[in-house]
Design an enzyme around this catalytic site. Structure first.
Site, short mmCIF file in Angstrom:
data_model
loop_
_atom_site.label_atom_id
_atom_site.label_comp_id
_atom_site.label_asym_id
_atom_site.label_seq_id
_atom_site.Cartn_x
_atom_site.Cartn_y
_atom_site.Cartn_z
CE1 TYR A 156 -20.29 -5.44 32.58
CE2 TYR A 156 -18.30 -5.21 33.90
CZ TYR A 156 -19.31 -6.00 33.38
OH TYR A 156 -19.34 -7.34 33.68
CE LYS A 160 -22.19 -7.41 35.30
NZ LYS A 160 -23.04 -8.62 35.30
#
Length: 258
Positions: A156, A160
């Site tokens: 994740y 990002k």
């Protein structure tokens, strides 16, 4: 929703992931400031809920899977065909995976990369020519997790970081063309995805222990920062990341012992 008012009348804004949480708060904030707003997501029912009560002549809900390049381009095409222009792209849609790195399956990696990174690339490739034409701008809802590492959520964080760095790089390329690109970086924010944590007092305390302001974020905390970066008040700001994190990144990471 916001303390300041921004003159977005006549501006067309597209918000991805606009069916709930931060995306819904952003879409409604733009509506409250006079913008024409399109929202997109995989399911249309939540999008309709976001736009409920707004003038149907100045709103548009588009169901799409933005990981598909043709569907992503089609979203931009529909907005421009309906409203004649695009002034602001807010990239908010994202997926989350939290597990040990070696346990992340190929399908999970492909899914989170497609949702968080590929979709943004597909949108930008079609949107940037339109934004260049209108002198528009892009605001990405990134994360403090894209600035530093976290335990158990490496993939994740990587996605990002990718989109936030892409914003910086494209800000250099498109600044001379009149297009600004910026990011906001929330920390833990209470949304439908995180409600389980927010309802567990002991678990929530482990998150707020790192927050200088002593509480988790809310979608309504993030939306005003997005409006500012999209507005003319931020006309000389590009390639930056604005932390909307209650002071989370002010810490060195050492525990708060009080």
């Amino acid at each position: 929703m916001t303390s300041n008012s921004y003159p977005f009348g006549g501006k067309v804004v597209l918000v991805t992931g606009g069916g709930s949480g931060i995306g819904r708060a952003i879409a409604r904030a733009f509506l409250n400031n006079g913008a024409t707003v399109a929202v997109t997501g995989r399911r249309t029912a939540p999008l309709d809920e976001t736009l409920a009560g707004a003038d149907p002549d100045t709103t548009l809900a588009i169901g799409a899977d933005l990981a598909d390049p043709d569907q992503a381009a089609g979203v931009i095409d529909r907005v421009v065909e309906r409203f004649g222009r695009l002034d602001v792209l807010v990239n908010n849609a994202a997926q989350f995976v939290a597990k040990p790195f070696t346990e992340v399956t190929r399908e999970e990696w492909t899914g989170i990369r497609s949702a968080n990174a590929d979709a943004f690339v597909h949108l930008l490739q079609r949107a940037l020519p339109e934004l260049e034409r209108t002198g528009g701008n892009v605001v990405v809802v990134g994360s403090v997790s894209g600035l530093r590492g976290d335990w158990g959520q490496s993939v994740y964080n990587a996605t990002k970081a990718l989109i936030m760095n892409l914003v910086q790089s494209l800000a250099l390329d498109y600044g001379p063309r009149g297009v600004r690109l910026n990011s906001v970086a929330p920390a833990f924010t209470v949304t439908p995805i995180t409600e389980g944590i927010a309802e567990d007092e002991q678990l929530l305390a482990r998150f707020t222990n790192r927050v200088a302001l002593g509480r988790p974020g809310r979608p309504e905390d993030v939306a005003p920062a997005v409006l500012f970066l999209a507005s003319e008040d931020a006309r000389y700001i590009t390639g930056t990341t604005l932390a909307v994190d209650g002071g989370t990144t002010a810490s060195t990471g050492q525990p708060h012992l009080d």
